[in-house]
Design a protein around this motif. Structure first.
Motif, PDB file in Angstrom:
ATOM      1  N   VAL A 275       0.846  -1.199   0.002  1.00 22.92           N
ATOM      2  CA  VAL A 275       0.059   0.098  -0.100  1.00 22.92           C
ATOM      3  C   VAL A 275       0.976   1.263   0.079  1.00 22.92           C
ATOM      4  O   VAL A 275       0.577   2.235  -0.831  1.00 22.92           O
ATOM      5  CB  VAL A 275      -0.832   0.100   1.137  1.00 22.92           C
ATOM      6  N   VAL A 276       2.018   1.128   0.767  1.00 28.25           N
ATOM      7  CA  VAL A 276       2.848   2.474   0.884  1.00 28.25           C
ATOM      8  C   VAL A 276       3.531   2.483  -0.447  1.00 28.25           C
ATOM      9  O   VAL A 276       3.371   3.789  -0.740  1.00 28.25           O
ATOM     10  CB  VAL A 276       3.727   2.170   2.108  1.00 28.25           C
ATOM     11  N   VAL A 277       4.069   1.716  -1.060  1.00 27.62           N
ATOM     12  CA  VAL A 277       4.728   2.088  -2.376  1.00 27.62           C
ATOM     13  C   VAL A 277       3.901   2.426  -3.406  1.00 27.62           C
ATOM     14  O   VAL A 277       4.161   2.958  -4.394  1.00 27.62           O
ATOM     15  CB  VAL A 277       5.862   0.866  -2.709  1.00 27.62           C
ATOM     16  N   ARG A 278       2.462   1.639  -3.356  1.00 29.12           N
ATOM     17  CA  ARG A 278       1.458   1.836  -4.336  1.00 29.12           C
ATOM     18  C   ARG A 278       1.294   3.785  -4.370  1.00 29.12           C
ATOM     19  O   ARG A 278       1.253   4.251  -5.350  1.00 29.12           O
ATOM     20  CB  ARG A 278       0.416   1.127  -4.359  1.00 29.12           C
ATOM     21  N   GLU A 279       0.934   4.152  -2.996  1.00 31.05           N
ATOM     22  CA  GLU A 279       0.412   5.410  -2.986  1.00 31.05           C
ATOM     23  C   GLU A 279       1.768   6.554  -3.344  1.00 31.05           C
ATOM     24  O   GLU A 279       1.544   7.503  -3.752  1.00 31.05           O
ATOM     25  CB  GLU A 279       0.082   5.775  -1.462  1.00 31.05           C
ATOM     26  N   MET A 280       2.782   5.984  -2.949  1.00 30.43           N
ATOM     27  CA  MET A 280       4.059   6.830  -3.407  1.00 30.43           C
ATOM     28  C   MET A 280       3.983   6.949  -4.714  1.00 30.43           C
ATOM     29  O   MET A 280       4.146   8.194  -5.352  1.00 30.43           O
ATOM     30  CB  MET A 280       5.241   6.081  -2.832  1.00 30.43           C
TER      31      MET A 280
ATOM     32  N   SER B 273      12.729   5.563   3.590  1.00 30.42           N
ATOM     33  CA  SER B 273      12.130   4.598   4.629  1.00 30.42           C
ATOM     34  C   SER B 273      12.604   3.282   4.282  1.00 30.42           C
ATOM     35  O   SER B 273      12.888   2.303   4.815  1.00 30.42           O
ATOM     36  CB  SER B 273      10.957   4.572   5.170  1.00 30.42           C
ATOM     37  N   HIS B 274      12.705   2.827   2.716  1.00 28.76           N
ATOM     38  CA  HIS B 274      13.334   1.723   2.199  1.00 28.76           C
ATOM     39  C   HIS B 274      14.506   1.605   1.513  1.00 28.76           C
ATOM     40  O   HIS B 274      14.968   0.768   1.018  1.00 28.76           O
ATOM     41  CB  HIS B 274      11.909   1.484   0.989  1.00 28.76           C
ATOM     42  N   GLY B 275      15.313   2.805   2.006  1.00 30.89           N
ATOM     43  CA  GLY B 275      16.672   2.703   1.596  1.00 30.89           C
ATOM     44  C   GLY B 275      16.938   3.090   0.075  1.00 30.89           C
ATOM     45  O   GLY B 275      17.871   2.674  -0.325  1.00 30.89           O
TER      46      GLY B 275
END
Length: 822
Positions: free
Chosen positions: A350-355, A431-433
């Motif tokens: 969900v996080v990377v999709r909204e990004m 946050s994901h490096g």
């Protein structure tokens, strides 16, 4: 409420007392069972010792079984029990003893003692049965020895153990109840102190609790502090969100209200339409802001939860495309490389999709033309996601500014927006490096480049090519065996040495280096931080050098096929015990006290050259070999090889055991002397000579070397004798003064593990000692090659008898006189 209250202290005390009483009863039952088992073990050992003493007196004279009971066979028992015994020849005929004792039981077929209870003459007896293997004529057979006693003494011993243990048990139970009562009072005291500390705090005091408490209560305090810390962060985040929302939403809402008030008084339709348009624009801006604030809060929460899972790049881009309006989706073009699309991100979906959706929404908002999404793999372990448009772009001075919260560039004037989109993107990427870059696009427009790390995959263990190469190398190694007696020292560096430096395990052994390299390779896969140093030598040389203190390098582990020499070292106090987790899987005969541990299953076989010995004249028993050499001495003169037992430890061990079992041993030794037998110090040397045709026959050759050489294509035949076959195990011993005993124990564990036993049962052909191992050369498969009795050389004090100085001296003198008088 008062009626529903209960005392935890009383409940715990009642539960503790109940458990103590149950435990006391269970312990009493256990003690009773233990007392019976202890008494059984003690008296069973006496029974076994008596039967073994009788077995040692069994002799063969003129093909007749004779036995003269030794005095010690019954002297070890007390006078309270009645004793019965019987000795029966292989054909079941009574040799001596009670003829009616255990007539319905099958004859013994093993030297291992077997115990059972038996009703005999109105009493319950404890009976032990074992066999003594004897060889005569063309076959070997078992003499059955049985000894039985009544159980009065063992029952008395069991009752004595139980009665002596019950009084301390009762006293300890009462003492434990008192300690529980006192301990509960002391245990609950810190909870009162903690309660007073919390009651005295103000509602807004969320600082950690610092009251000194015992270690047991400290876990509660740590959990409480963790909860208040999370609560504080949640309140701070909520306060920040409310503050930001209040500040940012105030302006569009005020504008919306003012426009609405003016519109209410407007009479001109054209002006009213313009006012309504402005109201719609302000409402859209407020809606966008609220939506972005809620999304910011959602992403903050999910990042804190760290719910990361594998997410494919293809699926991520497709999900973003499907969530667009149809008109926007028609403007979107996607370009994904094959490797990049199949790659997986380890992230919150969900996080990377909204990004990614935020970036696409910005591109759609600021440009009227097509928007492109591309996914590539610029370097190993990463994926590059880029979103390109033909909008006004972002000037270089503003590229850092627009990544901050509620900051917008000059191109955003007149556009609906909140200033949170790119800030959310940057937070997710960090946050994901990963990394984020805003780049000007050739021909006008903006490209947003997002680089993220991919999910790490475990490397494949081995390829088929590596396995084939290893098998080829082993086959070559089996043919090119180094000369015996050479102190060949080999180093195997650690595949993955740690930063602080590799550790070294030093092994001195008698196994051929090319064979042993397979075990080193397998061990280093489990311990890649360890360097292994291996020196190959001879059995007797290793034993004498160790006792003389001249062995070099100083070993952490000694491996030898001469089990009696290893046992002698352990018996004399030179070995460390190791209770390996795999030791219970090893047959009892293949380990002694955890100090001498076998890991292979190797029969002593007869080998021959098929071009020099015909199939119809093969000597398939020890007696037939002696007869063949007696019948054709000139034909076989100088063409038969065996161990030089004065130089080879394993050769002496096998000869000594042959002499104990076979009544034809000295007849065979005499035949060796008449034909001028070739004496050698090693099995590989005999194998080489037979394969070349220099020798026609080889006697007592280790079957492990013979099977491996035959599998490698050598022109040899193998005979597993049909009367009996001696089986020895290659043993491991950890010297008491080892520099790295922990590494030595780790190697012993590996050799006994399924992986190590698979090597023994595989191309190495040393034979696996653990039942149920996998491979072509398991102990079961090797035993099935012959029809004779399999006689393992059990590791125990009995092997020390043949090492007695006078006995060894007389045995070697007789051997030299008969076999090599020159």
């Amino acid at each position: 409420m008062a009626n529903s209250a209960f005392s935890i202290r009383r409940r715990i005390f009642a539960l503790a007392v109940s458990l103590l009483l149950v435990a006391a009863v269970a312990l009493a039952a256990f003690i009773n069972d233990y007392a019976e088992r202890a008494a059984d073990r003690a008296f069973d050992r006496l029974l076994a010792a008596s039967a073994l003493t009788i077995a040692g007196a069994v002799q063969i004279e003129d093909e007749t079984v004779l036995v003269e009971l030794p005095f010690a066979s019954f002297a070890m028992f007390s006078g309270s029990d009645r004793l019965f015994y019987t000795v029966r020849a292989p054909d079941g005929v009574l040799v001596t003893g009670y003829d009616d004792l255990a007539n319905d039981l099958p004859p013994a077929d093993s030297a291992e003692p077997v115990f059972q209870d038996l009703d005999y003459r109105g009493e319950t007896l404890r009976l032990v049965s074992l066999g003594r293997l004897i060889s005569s004529a063309d076959e070997a057979a078992w003499v059955t020895i049985r000894v039985a006693e009544t159980q009065n003494e063992r029952e008395l011993l069991s009752a004595e153990i139980l009665s002596n243990a019950m009084l301390p048990l009762a006293a300890l139970t009462l003492l434990a109840i008192g300690i529980v009562w006192f301990g509960l009072g002391r245990t609950f005291a810190p909870l009162s102190t903690l309660e007073q500390e919390l009651r005295a705090r103000s509602p807004d005091d969320l600082s950690p609790v610092s009251v000194p408490v015992p270690a047991e209560v400290s876990q509660l305090v740590v959990a409480l502090n963790g909860f208040t810390d999370r609560l504080r962060l949640a309140i701070e985040r909520l306060s920040g969100l409310v503050s930001e929302a209040a500040h940012e939403v105030r302006t569009p809402l005020a504008s919306l209200r003012a426009q609405a008030e003016i519109a209410m008084d407007e009479q001109d339709p054209e002006k009213l339409r313009a006012r309504v348009s402005r109201i719609h624009q302000s409402a859209a801006q407020a809606s966008q802001l609220v939506s972005q604030l809620l999304m910011d809060a959602t992403i903050s929460h999910r990042l804190d939860m760290r719910d990361a899972r594998p997410t494919s790049v293809d699926a991520l881009i497709e999900e973003v495309r499907q969530r667009l309006e149809p008109a926007a989706a028609a403007r979107l073009s996607v370009s994904v490389e094959k490797d990049a699309g199949a790659a997986e991100l380890f992230a919150d979906r969900v996080v990377v999709r909204e990004m990614l959706r935020n970036v696409v929404d910005n591109a759609m908002l600021y440009s009227a033309g097509p928007v492109e999404i591309a996914a590539t793999s610029p370097e190993l372990g990463t994926v590059l996601l880029s979103v390109s448009d033909r909008g006004p772009g972002i000037p270089d001075p503003e590229k850092e500014t627009v990544l901050q919260r509620f900051k917008r560039g000059s191109a955003g004037e007149g556009k609906t927006g909140s200033g949170l989109g790119l800030a959310i993107v940057k937070r997710v990427v960090d946050s994901h490096g990963g990394s984020l870059r805003l780049a000007d696009r050739d021909g006008g427009g903006l490209t947003v480049e997002i680089t993220l790390p991919l999910r790490r995959r475990k490397p494949a263990a081995h390829t088929a090519a590596a396995a084939v190469a290893g098998a080829t190398l082993l086959a070559a190694a089996l043919v090119l065996v180094p000369g015996q007696g050479e102190a060949a020292e080999n180093r195997y560096p650690a595949p993955q040495p740690p930063p602080e430096g590799e550790r070294s395990l030093t092994i001195v052994g008698t196994t051929d280096t090319p064979l042993f390299a397979r075990f080193v390779e397998g061990f280093q896969k489990m311990r890649p931080d360890v360097e292994v140093i291996y020196r190959e030598t001879d059995t007797l040389v290793m034993y004498e050098e160790f006792l003389g203190g001249s062995i070099a390098p100083k070993p952490d582990l000694m491996i030898s096929s001469a089990a009696d020499l290893q046992l002698k070292l352990a018996n004399d106090g030179h070995a460390l015990a190791h209770s390996s987790q795999y030791l219970q899987s090893v047959p009892g005969w293949a380990q002694w006290r955890g100090e001498v541990i076998g890991f292979t299953f190797e029969p002593a076989v007869i080998i021959y050259n098929p071009g020099l010995v015909r199939e119809d004249e093969l000597p398939r028993t020890h007696l037939r070999l002696a007869e063949l050499l007696e019948e054709q001495p000139e034909r076989f003169r100088g063409l038969v090889g065996t161990y030089d037992i004065a130089k080879s430890g394993v050769g002496y061990l096998l000869a000594a055991q042959d002499q104990l079992i076979s009544s034809n041993f000295w007849r065979l030794a005499t035949a060796f002397g008449r034909i001028g037998v070739h004496l050698s110090g090693s099995s590989p040397d005999i194998l080489d000579r037979v394969a070349r045709g220099d020798l026609a026959l080889g006697y007592n050759v280790l079957g492990s070397y013979a099977l491996a050489r035959q599998a490698a294509g050598a022109e040899i035949g193998i005979i597993v004798p049909d009367d009996y076959v001696l089986v020895l195990t290659r043993t491991m011993l950890i010297p008491r003064d080892a520099s790295e005993p922990d590494l030595a124990r780790a190697f012993v564990d590996f050799a006994l593990s399924p992986q190590g036993q698979a090597i023994s049962a595989g191309d190495a052909a040393l034979g696996s000692i653990v039942p149920g191992s996998t491979g072509p050369f398991t102990s079961e498969a090797i035993s099935a090659r012959g029809r004779g009795a399999v006689q393992p050389l059990a590791l125990g004090p009995s092997l020390l008898v043949s090492l007695d100085q006078q006995r060894r001296s007389r045995f070697l003198a007789t051997w030299r006189e008969i076999v090599s008088p020159r």
